[in-house]
Design a protein around this motif. Structure first.
Motif, PDB file in Angstrom:
ATOM      1  N   TYR A   1     -19.048 -54.296  58.927  1.00 22.40           N
ATOM      2  CA  TYR A   1     -20.036 -53.219  58.959  1.00 22.40           C
ATOM      3  C   TYR A   1     -21.102 -53.478  57.903  1.00 22.40           C
ATOM      4  N   VAL A   2     -22.387 -53.540  58.325  1.00 25.44           N
ATOM      5  CA  VAL A   2     -23.506 -53.804  57.432  1.00 25.44           C
ATOM      6  C   VAL A   2     -24.366 -52.545  57.327  1.00 25.44           C
ATOM      7  N   PRO A   3     -24.286 -51.810  56.223  1.00 23.64           N
ATOM      8  CA  PRO A   3     -25.104 -50.598  56.060  1.00 23.64           C
ATOM      9  C   PRO A   3     -26.551 -50.946  55.726  1.00 23.64           C
ATOM     10  N   GLY A   4     -27.405 -49.940  55.690  1.00 29.06           N
ATOM     11  CA  GLY A   4     -28.830 -50.189  55.532  1.00 29.06           C
ATOM     12  C   GLY A   4     -29.440 -49.655  54.262  1.00 29.06           C
ATOM     13  N   THR A   5     -30.614 -49.041  54.386  1.00 27.10           N
ATOM     14  CA  THR A   5     -31.409 -48.593  53.237  1.00 27.10           C
ATOM     15  C   THR A   5     -30.591 -47.687  52.319  1.00 27.10           C
TER      16      THR A   5
ATOM     17  N   ALA B   1      -9.608 -64.622  66.196  1.00 27.90           N
ATOM     18  CA  ALA B   1      -9.781 -63.172  66.239  1.00 27.90           C
ATOM     19  C   ALA B   1     -10.962 -62.796  67.120  1.00 27.90           C
ATOM     20  N   HIS B   2     -10.910 -61.593  67.678  1.00 24.43           N
ATOM     21  CA  HIS B   2     -12.084 -60.999  68.335  1.00 24.43           C
ATOM     22  C   HIS B   2     -12.912 -60.360  67.238  1.00 24.43           C
ATOM     23  N   SER B   3     -14.190 -60.749  67.157  1.00 21.83           N
ATOM     24  CA  SER B   3     -15.031 -60.338  66.035  1.00 21.83           C
ATOM     25  C   SER B   3     -16.191 -59.466  66.495  1.00 21.83           C
ATOM     26  N   THR B   4     -16.516 -58.460  65.682  1.00 26.94           N
ATOM     27  CA  THR B   4     -17.643 -57.560  65.936  1.00 26.94           C
ATOM     28  C   THR B   4     -18.422 -57.375  64.645  1.00 26.94           C
ATOM     29  N   VAL B   5     -19.745 -57.346  64.737  1.00 27.03           N
ATOM     30  CA  VAL B   5     -20.581 -57.017  63.585  1.00 27.03           C
ATOM     31  C   VAL B   5     -21.347 -55.747  63.920  1.00 27.03           C
ATOM     32  N   VAL B   6     -21.185 -54.735  63.062  1.00 25.77           N
ATOM     33  CA  VAL B   6     -21.793 -53.424  63.273  1.00 25.77           C
ATOM     34  C   VAL B   6     -22.869 -53.205  62.219  1.00 25.77           C
TER      35      VAL B   6
ATOM     36  N   HIS C   1     -26.052 -50.585  60.719  1.00 22.35           N
ATOM     37  CA  HIS C   1     -26.659 -49.252  60.709  1.00 22.35           C
ATOM     38  C   HIS C   1     -28.026 -49.345  60.051  1.00 22.35           C
ATOM     39  N   SER C   2     -29.023 -48.741  60.696  1.00 26.72           N
ATOM     40  CA  SER C   2     -30.351 -48.639  60.126  1.00 26.72           C
ATOM     41  C   SER C   2     -30.877 -50.036  59.772  1.00 26.72           C
ATOM     42  N   TYR C   3     -31.301 -50.258  58.532  1.00 26.46           N
ATOM     43  CA  TYR C   3     -31.848 -51.561  58.153  1.00 26.46           C
ATOM     44  C   TYR C   3     -30.796 -52.670  58.256  1.00 26.46           C
ATOM     45  N   GLY C   4     -29.520 -52.296  58.219  1.00 26.00           N
ATOM     46  CA  GLY C   4     -28.471 -53.298  58.411  1.00 26.00           C
ATOM     47  C   GLY C   4     -28.574 -53.986  59.755  1.00 26.00           C
ATOM     48  N   THR C   5     -29.088 -53.264  60.785  1.00 24.99           N
ATOM     49  CA  THR C   5     -29.272 -53.898  62.091  1.00 24.99           C
ATOM     50  C   THR C   5     -30.346 -54.976  62.016  1.00 24.99           C
ATOM     51  N   THR C   6     -31.355 -54.761  61.177  1.00 21.28           N
ATOM     52  CA  THR C   6     -32.411 -55.757  61.007  1.00 21.28           C
ATOM     53  C   THR C   6     -31.846 -57.023  60.377  1.00 21.28           C
TER      54      THR C   6
END
Length: 557
Positions: free
Chosen positions: A346-350, A426-431, A433-438
């Motif tokens: 999980y990559v958070p943003g601003t 493994a099955h991998s997911t990257v999530v 949020h906000s600027y983290g999506t950038t």
């Protein structure tokens, strides 16, 4: 020089046998250590014969001490080398398994041989498959190189100890105080001389694959010793195992806390020497107050991280990164990513950093629980505050600079998760949020991302105009859109305020279009409309449809 064939044939069993034999000899010798230096000639015996007898006793004792030291050195070296051989064999087997799974073999001289793509590969995919195989072959070659470097280091170290033993350079009894030295002391000197150094790691800046290849050649004892003795070397290394990075980073967490507390103390003493009422000191006074507030917030984040690491009511946590620089960085995994079947980052943003990190950790824990509800029996969700996120909406979050600086770090981190994972992939997911999506989008665009799925939440733009411009490692380019998920609440002001929402103007937006638009491609899912003040953060509210969908994607269901 050690060859791949040599390292492949190495076995620890003969070394274990040698340890047993040397230990038996040492234990026979040690009882003779009862104050041998006190042996002397009978009372009243003087003259040349007495002097010669005394000199002979000293010579014999010196020989016994040297023998004890050499036995101890040989025993210690054999034990250490046996342990190191286990690590080298692990590295060899890991490379062989990786090669075999993709129809490669490793020649006796370490050359990587490509035996061809899987039968039935469609002709239209031949070029893409060939490029992937060249890349994989290069990675295998790097892994072979690291294994051979470790094997060479072990071999060189062991030969050095054996040379010192054969040349009687382990212990020089004549340089010691004859009245104080005994066989136990000589044995201790031998143990120290027989200790082997742990093979040196790849240089700073090495790839995750290089780090993982090196790490695979170390025994668990060597890994633990490095993590405890050199936490700054182990803690930040992508490709090293989570359990050992956790050991190192918990130590670094204490160091960061101490540094921040010392810095705070210095500032407080400066503040105590100023007067807010003095016009000449007022500006400095307020500046130091602001700095103290920032330090207090970072120290609060340190305590929040520490509390999560030691919370027995939640899944076991692993600290994979920590830094007090700028707003602070921390990487915390709920569950062990090296053994989990489903791993999410999980990559958070601003505004993300050490201050307020508890909220981001809580979101990861909620995704962990939702993935379990969706059928994931083995899960890890990682809070990745591993970059300097923008700290203000304007001007910071309008710039792609922060995402530019995050790209290499996120790419390396995801590659490291894949490289250090144990057992079936493994099955991998990257999530994001906000600027983290950038940050995620730009990384996938410019470097590729080791993940099966990405989820964009409340995005201001992800750096591309269409989902198929993203590169997900292991996902064919023609199928990428099926692995890109996005959502935006209808009341979320961030996607509304940061996008033109018309395909004709997508190229004008420096961050790219809203990924929830139909023309972007990918898969969109719904999120509840809540208060505009809260909707940008409400995606992880318990029982929300958005949280439920994230859990399903993470679980691969």
């Amino acid at each position: 020089m050690v060859t791949w064939a040599d390292a492949s044939r190495w076995e620890p069993a003969p070394l274990a046998d040698a340890v047993g034999a040397l230990n038996a000899e040492y234990n026979k010798l040690l009882p003779a250590s009862e104050d041998l230096r006190k042996l002397t000639t009978p009372y009243g015996w003087t003259g040349e014969a007495a002097d010669a007898a005394s000199a002979k006793v000293t010579e014999m004792v010196d020989g016994l001490e040297e023998w004890a030291a050499e036995l101890a050195a040989g025993r210690m070296a054999a034990a250490n080398v046996g342990d190191a051989v286990v690590g080298v064999k692990n590295g060899v087997e890991e490379v062989r398994n990786l090669a075999g799974a993709q129809n490669f073999t490793i020649a006796d001289d370490g050359a990587v041989i490509d035996n061809g793509p899987p039968p039935g590969t469609p002709p239209e995919q031949a070029e893409a498959v060939a490029g992937e195989r060249r890349q994989f072959a290069a990675e295998l070659a790097e892994r072979v190189k690291q294994v051979m470097q470790s094997a060479e280091d072990v071999d060189t170290d062991f030969c050095s100890v054996l040379d010192r033993i054969l040349n009687h350079q382990v212990f020089d009894a004549t340089t010691n105080d004859n009245s104080a030295t005994n066989l136990s002391a000589a044995g201790s000197a031998g143990i120290q001389a027989g200790g082997l150094t742990i093979p040196a790691p790849p240089p700073e800046g090495a790839t995750a694959a290089q780090n993982a290849a090196y790490w695979a050649t170390l025994s668990d004892q060597q890994r633990r010793q490095l993590a405890m003795d050199h936490p700054g070397l182990v803690g930040p290394r992508d490709g090293f195992t989570a359990t050992h990075r956790d050991i190192a980073n918990r130590s670094l967490l204490g160091q960061e806390r101490g540094e921040l507390q010392r810095e705070r103390g210095d500032l407080q003493r400066r503040l105590d020497g100023l007067k807010e009422s003095d016009p000449s000191e007022m500006d400095e006074y307020h500046e130091i107050e602001d700095q103290l507030k920032e330090l207090d917030e970072k120290l609060g984040g340190i305590e929040q991280v520490d509390a999560r690491l030691n919370n027995p009511d939640l899944p076991p946590a692993f600290l994979l990164g920590i830094s007090g620089d700028n707003a602070g960085q921390a990487i915390i995994a709920s569950g062990n990513p090296d053994t989990a079947a489903n791993v999410a980052t999980y990559v958070p943003g601003t505004g993300s950093g050490l201050p307020g990190i508890e909220g981001d950790i809580t979101r990861s824990d909620r995704m962990f629980a939702e993935a379990q509800k969706a059928g994931s029996e083995s899960t890890s969700v990682i809070t990745w505050v591993g970059y300097d996120a923008p700290q203000s909406i304007l001007p910071d979050a309008a710039s792609k600079t922060f995402a530019d600086n995050a790209e290499q770090r996120l790419h390396s981190f995801q590659a490291g998760l894949e490289a250090s994972h144990q057992g079936e992939r493994a099955h991998s997911t990257v999530v994001g949020h906000s600027y983290g999506t950038t940050a995620i989008g730009q990384t996938a665009r410019d470097h590729g991302l080791a993940t099966d799925d990405v989820i964009f939440v409340g995005s201001p733009g992800v750096g591309v105009d269409h989902a198929d411009q993203l590169r997900l490692d292991g996902v064919p380019a023609s199928q990428v859109s099926d692995h890109v998920y996005s959502t935006a609440a209808p009341t979320d002001p961030v996607p509304l305020a940061t996008n033109f929402r018309t395909p004709e103007l997508d190229g004008v937006d420096p961050l790219g279009p809203d990924p929830t638009t139909e023309w972007f491609g990918g898969r969109q899912f719904a999120a509840e409309a809540t208060s505009p003040l809260d909707s940008h953060s409400d995606y992880w509210e318990p029982n929300s449809s958005s949280l439920r969908k994230m859990g399903q994607v993470i679980a691969g269901s």
